[in-house]
Structures are given as C-alpha cells and as structure tokens.
Scaffold this motif. Structure first.
Motif, PDB file in Angstrom:
ATOM      1  N   LEU A 191       0.843  -1.196   0.000  1.00  0.00           N
ATOM      2  CA  LEU A 191       0.000   0.000   0.000  1.00  0.00           C
ATOM      3  C   LEU A 191       0.876   1.243   0.000  1.00  0.00           C
ATOM      4  O   LEU A 191       0.677   2.168  -0.791  1.00  0.00           O
ATOM      5  CB  LEU A 191      -0.920  -0.003   1.227  1.00  0.00           C
ATOM      6  CG  LEU A 191      -1.794   1.236   1.397  1.00  0.00           C
ATOM      7  CD1 LEU A 191      -2.836   1.320   0.290  1.00  0.00           C
ATOM      8  CD2 LEU A 191      -2.481   1.253   2.753  1.00  0.00           C
ATOM      9  N   MET A 192       1.880   1.255   0.874  1.00  0.00           N
ATOM     10  CA  MET A 192       2.746   2.426   0.963  1.00  0.00           C
ATOM     11  C   MET A 192       3.517   2.638  -0.349  1.00  0.00           C
ATOM     12  O   MET A 192       3.646   3.766  -0.811  1.00  0.00           O
ATOM     13  CB  MET A 192       3.732   2.276   2.136  1.00  0.00           C
ATOM     14  CG  MET A 192       3.061   2.332   3.483  1.00  0.00           C
ATOM     15  SD  MET A 192       2.134   3.867   3.742  1.00  0.00           S
ATOM     16  CE  MET A 192       1.017   3.367   5.047  1.00  0.00           C
ATOM     17  N   GLU A 193       3.979   1.550  -0.926  1.00  0.00           N
ATOM     18  CA  GLU A 193       4.727   1.667  -2.186  1.00  0.00           C
ATOM     19  C   GLU A 193       3.820   2.225  -3.283  1.00  0.00           C
ATOM     20  O   GLU A 193       4.216   3.072  -4.082  1.00  0.00           O
ATOM     21  CB  GLU A 193       5.299   0.303  -2.617  1.00  0.00           C
ATOM     22  CG  GLU A 193       6.432  -0.193  -1.732  1.00  0.00           C
ATOM     23  CD  GLU A 193       7.527   0.850  -1.513  1.00  0.00           C
ATOM     24  OE1 GLU A 193       7.923   1.538  -2.477  1.00  0.00           O
ATOM     25  OE2 GLU A 193       7.979   0.995  -0.359  1.00  0.00           O
ATOM     26  N   GLU A 194       2.599   1.724  -3.305  1.00  0.00           N
ATOM     27  CA  GLU A 194       1.633   2.162  -4.315  1.00  0.00           C
ATOM     28  C   GLU A 194       1.307   3.653  -4.147  1.00  0.00           C
ATOM     29  O   GLU A 194       1.251   4.410  -5.118  1.00  0.00           O
ATOM     30  CB  GLU A 194       0.363   1.315  -4.166  1.00  0.00           C
ATOM     31  CG  GLU A 194      -0.528   1.307  -5.380  1.00  0.00           C
ATOM     32  CD  GLU A 194       0.134   0.678  -6.589  1.00  0.00           C
ATOM     33  OE1 GLU A 194       0.412  -0.525  -6.543  1.00  0.00           O
ATOM     34  OE2 GLU A 194       0.382   1.400  -7.583  1.00  0.00           O
ATOM     35  N   MET A 195       1.115   4.046  -2.893  1.00  0.00           N
ATOM     36  CA  MET A 195       0.792   5.445  -2.604  1.00  0.00           C
ATOM     37  C   MET A 195       1.947   6.367  -3.006  1.00  0.00           C
ATOM     38  O   MET A 195       1.741   7.449  -3.547  1.00  0.00           O
ATOM     39  CB  MET A 195       0.512   5.653  -1.108  1.00  0.00           C
ATOM     40  CG  MET A 195      -0.714   4.969  -0.593  1.00  0.00           C
ATOM     41  SD  MET A 195      -2.194   5.522  -1.420  1.00  0.00           S
ATOM     42  CE  MET A 195      -2.827   3.931  -1.892  1.00  0.00           C
ATOM     43  N   ARG A 200       4.100  10.354  -6.601  1.00  0.00           N
ATOM     44  CA  ARG A 200       5.192  10.761  -7.490  1.00  0.00           C
ATOM     45  C   ARG A 200       4.640  11.129  -8.863  1.00  0.00           C
ATOM     46  O   ARG A 200       5.046  12.113  -9.473  1.00  0.00           O
ATOM     47  CB  ARG A 200       6.179   9.586  -7.599  1.00  0.00           C
ATOM     48  CG  ARG A 200       7.552   9.958  -8.085  1.00  0.00           C
ATOM     49  CD  ARG A 200       8.541   8.821  -7.865  1.00  0.00           C
ATOM     50  NE  ARG A 200       8.141   7.593  -8.549  1.00  0.00           N
ATOM     51  CZ  ARG A 200       7.956   6.413  -7.956  1.00  0.00           C
ATOM     52  NH1 ARG A 200       8.110   6.307  -6.648  1.00  0.00           N
ATOM     53  NH2 ARG A 200       7.593   5.349  -8.636  1.00  0.00           N
ATOM     54  N   ILE A 201       3.692  10.347  -9.322  1.00  0.00           N
ATOM     55  CA  ILE A 201       3.176  10.558 -10.679  1.00  0.00           C
ATOM     56  C   ILE A 201       2.158  11.698 -10.738  1.00  0.00           C
ATOM     57  O   ILE A 201       2.152  12.484 -11.678  1.00  0.00           O
ATOM     58  CB  ILE A 201       2.609   9.233 -11.234  1.00  0.00           C
ATOM     59  CG1 ILE A 201       3.798   8.308 -11.524  1.00  0.00           C
ATOM     60  CG2 ILE A 201       1.758   9.452 -12.491  1.00  0.00           C
ATOM     61  CD1 ILE A 201       3.459   6.925 -11.956  1.00  0.00           C
ATOM     62  N   SER A 202       1.317  11.801  -9.707  1.00  0.00           N
ATOM     63  CA  SER A 202       0.259  12.829  -9.790  1.00  0.00           C
ATOM     64  C   SER A 202       0.737  14.195  -9.287  1.00  0.00           C
ATOM     65  O   SER A 202       0.080  15.209  -9.557  1.00  0.00           O
ATOM     66  CB  SER A 202      -0.992  12.378  -9.030  1.00  0.00           C
ATOM     67  OG  SER A 202      -0.695  12.179  -7.667  1.00  0.00           O
ATOM     68  N   ALA A 223      -1.122   7.545  11.097  1.00  0.00           N
ATOM     69  CA  ALA A 223      -0.666   8.825  10.567  1.00  0.00           C
ATOM     70  C   ALA A 223       0.851   8.907  10.590  1.00  0.00           C
ATOM     71  O   ALA A 223       1.473   9.429   9.666  1.00  0.00           O
ATOM     72  CB  ALA A 223      -1.267   9.970  11.359  1.00  0.00           C
ATOM     73  N   ALA A 224       1.437   8.364  11.645  1.00  0.00           N
ATOM     74  CA  ALA A 224       2.900   8.399  11.749  1.00  0.00           C
ATOM     75  C   ALA A 224       3.505   7.623  10.581  1.00  0.00           C
ATOM     76  O   ALA A 224       4.484   8.079   9.968  1.00  0.00           O
ATOM     77  CB  ALA A 224       3.335   7.811  13.085  1.00  0.00           C
ATOM     78  N   GLU A 229       6.250   7.584   5.407  1.00  0.00           N
ATOM     79  CA  GLU A 229       6.382   6.920   4.109  1.00  0.00           C
ATOM     80  C   GLU A 229       5.996   7.824   2.936  1.00  0.00           C
ATOM     81  O   GLU A 229       6.602   7.778   1.882  1.00  0.00           O
ATOM     82  CB  GLU A 229       5.493   5.669   4.065  1.00  0.00           C
ATOM     83  CG  GLU A 229       5.843   4.622   5.102  1.00  0.00           C
ATOM     84  CD  GLU A 229       7.006   3.741   4.666  1.00  0.00           C
ATOM     85  OE1 GLU A 229       7.301   3.696   3.461  1.00  0.00           O
ATOM     86  OE2 GLU A 229       7.612   3.112   5.546  1.00  0.00           O
ATOM     87  N   ILE A 230       4.927   8.594   3.124  1.00  0.00           N
ATOM     88  CA  ILE A 230       4.370   9.308   1.970  1.00  0.00           C
ATOM     89  C   ILE A 230       4.377  10.831   2.165  1.00  0.00           C
ATOM     90  O   ILE A 230       4.708  11.578   1.255  1.00  0.00           O
ATOM     91  CB  ILE A 230       2.919   8.837   1.701  1.00  0.00           C
ATOM     92  CG1 ILE A 230       2.892   7.310   1.554  1.00  0.00           C
ATOM     93  CG2 ILE A 230       2.358   9.487   0.429  1.00  0.00           C
ATOM     94  CD1 ILE A 230       1.542   6.718   1.768  1.00  0.00           C
ATOM     95  N   GLY A 231       4.029  11.241   3.354  1.00  0.00           N
ATOM     96  CA  GLY A 231       3.916  12.674   3.631  1.00  0.00           C
ATOM     97  C   GLY A 231       2.521  13.171   3.272  1.00  0.00           C
ATOM     98  O   GLY A 231       1.916  12.696   2.319  1.00  0.00           O
TER      99      GLY A 231
END
Ligand SMILES: Nc1nc2c(ncn2[C@@H]2O[C@H](COP(=O)(O)OP(=O)(O)OP(=O)(O)O)[C@@H](O)[C@H]2O)c(=O)[nH]1
Ligand SMILES: [Mg+2]
Length: 286
Positions: A191-195, A200-202, A223-224, A229-231
């Motif tokens: 999930l984190m990798e996908e997000m 990155r793309i959008s 949330a942490a 992972e994503i921000g």
C-alpha cells in the motif's frame, strides 16, 4: 458518556475549593475515558499545573475555565489559513490517502460537492482499483453530483488512473482533480509503495490524510506511518458524528501537528464542515 457530560458532572457540582492534585487526578480520568491519548492527557495536565504554579486551591469553575483554555489552544494549533476555494493552479490536484474505512471515497464526493457548490469545476479519479466496489462507489457519487469520474477496470494501475484524471481535468480546463486511493492492499508495505508511486506521478498540490475520529489512537499510529512513508499536508477527521466520547480530536490536533481542514459529520455529501475549534469547544463546555 461524553466529555461534555463528564465535565458537567465533575465533583458532583461541588463548588468548594479543591487542591490542584485532586483536580488533576479527576481530569486525568475524564480525559482518558473520553479517548484523549495518554500523551495528550499528560500534556494537558502539565499545562494545567503550570497555570497554577503556586499550587493554590481553586473552585470547579476556575479549574474548568483553565482546562477550556488549554483545550482551545490545542485545537487552535490545527487551524490553517489554507482556503480550498482560493487556488489558482489549474487543475489543483488533491490526493486523498488513509487507511481503509476512514472515509476517503466519501470525502472525495464531499469535497467535490463543496467545490461545486462554490462554483468550481471538478473531476474525480478512481485510483482505488483494489477493493471490489470502490470504483462503483465513486461512480455513484459522480452520477449524483454530475461530476466526471475517471476510472479503469479493477486491478488496473492506480497511478495511470490518477494521471488520466489530471490529463482530463487539464484538457477540460477544470479547476480541481480529486483522486481517491485504496486503503488496503495485499500487505501494508505494498500500500505504501503504491501510494508513493501515485504521489510521485500525480504530483498533488495537496495531500490529505483521512482519519476516523472513533479510532483516534490507531489513527495516530497510522498517521505516523503515512507521514514517514508518503507525507501529507493536512487532515480531514471523519465520523465526528459517531464519536460519542468526543476526546479524539484533541489527540489528533495535538499529536499530528498538521492542519485539520474539515470534519466529517455524516455520510451525506453535505455532511462535511470546516474545522472550527471554537464550535467544538463550545459544544463541550456549553
Ligand atoms: N457517520 C459517518 N459515516 C461516514 C463518515 N465518512 C464516511 N462514512 C462512512 O464510512 C464508511 C466508509 O467510508 P468510505 O468513504 O468508503 O471509506 P474509505 O476510506 O474510502 O474506505 P476504503 O475504500 O475501504 O479504504 C462508509 O459507509 C461511509 O458512508 C462520517 O463523517 N460520518
Ligand atoms: Mg474507498
């Protein structure tokens, strides 16, 4: 019992002077039972003691007045001057992320409705291609709102859907592109990798984490992870209407240290209201 009811009943309405320790103990229990996290409860009590360093006795009303000030300050910390309606970039890209069930898909609809009501144009992107039903759920919102939903089949690449949504919004000169994402994959790691890839793309102008007020302590942990992972830029706190205890918003405001833009107060499209600390405080202390 809600935080409000508990505060009303504190000390059985006694009006004599009480020691700070006595008051602090009572507040400690009330806050924890109302779903304020331990970390935030301890912070509140530290502030409470600081407000009365001479350790003099005080009456219930004064104690509650001090507590109200501390709680207000916590909620004020999550205010922001970000205005969804005053964004010039076209399309302004909003990415919704969050664990499953926290209201992402519903919030994509609610945000679109809010923007439409204010004269803006919107496209929605169904980038949750994982969960059966997620695409249809968003398409129904789209039909009801008269908003175009960009989607592909289940299992398709979420980043490609996000990309198409933005391209569509750009080609039609729409004001906003709002992108839904999955809350669950085969594993959380995926999930984190996908997000990360979707982000990155959008290249969103704004990334919003949705959290469920009922599950505040879990939400803080989630949330942490999302932050690391994503921000994300800020939050929408959903299901405030079903949060009978009412304390979660304080941990969320205190521990996330991020703006809260809106709160969700129901399942309908107009059940999303701007975050208003004054209103929340008045509800508890009135
Ligand atoms: N009472 C209440 N229900 C809400 C609120 N926001 C969302 N819901 C409901 O919560 C459930 C889950 O909402 P979704 O929008 O599907 O959540 P999601 O994050 O997209 O979930 P996944 O797609 O599984 O990751 C739905 O039944 C919504 O109607 C809210 O503010 N109040
Ligand atoms: Mg969803």
């Amino acid at each position: 019992m809600s935080l409000r009811d508990k505060l009303k009943g504190i000390f059985g309405g006694r009006s004599d002077l009480l020691k700070v320790d006595e008051l602090a103990d009572e507040f400690f229990n009330i806050l924890l039972e109302s779903d304020v996290s331990l970390e935030t409860t301890e912070y509140i009590l530290r502030e409470f003691r600081k407000a009365n360093e001479q350790n003099r006795k005080m009456d219930r009303d004064e104690a509650i007045r001090i507590l109200k000030g501390i709680l207000s300050k916590i909620l004020d910390g999550a205010r922001s001057d970000f205005d969804f309606l005053k964004q010039d970039r076209k399309p302004f890209i909003v990415l919704l992320i969050g664990i499953n069930g926290t209201g992402k898909t519903t919030t994509v609809g609610k945000l679109s409705y809010y923007l439409l009501k204010n004269g803006k144009t919107v496209a929605m992107g169904a980038s949750d291609t994982f969960r059966a039903g997620a695409i249809d759920q968003l398409r129904i919102h789209g039909e009801n709102l008269g908003v175009r939903v960009i989607y592909q089949g289940m299992g398709s690449d979420p980043s490609a859907v996000a990309f198409d949504t933005i391209e569509h919004a750009r080609a039609r000169k729409l004001d906003y592109a709002i992108i839904d994402t999955a809350g669950r994959m085969q594993t959380n790691r995926n999930l984190m990798e996908e997000m990360k890839k979707i982000k990155r793309i959008s290249k969103p102008d704004l990334t919003i984490l949705t959290v469920d007020a009922m599950a505040a302590n879990d939400a803080i942990e989630q949330a942490a992870t999302f932050r690391k992972e994503i921000g994300f830029d800020g939050l929408i706190v959903n299901k405030m209407d079903t949060d009978a205890r009412g304390g979660a918003i304080f941990s969320i405001a205190h521990q996330f240290r991020k703006p809260i833009y809106f709160i969700g107060v129901g399942q309908g499209m107009d059940d999303m209201i701007p975050y208003d600390p004054g209103m929340i405080i008045e509800k508890i202390f009135s």
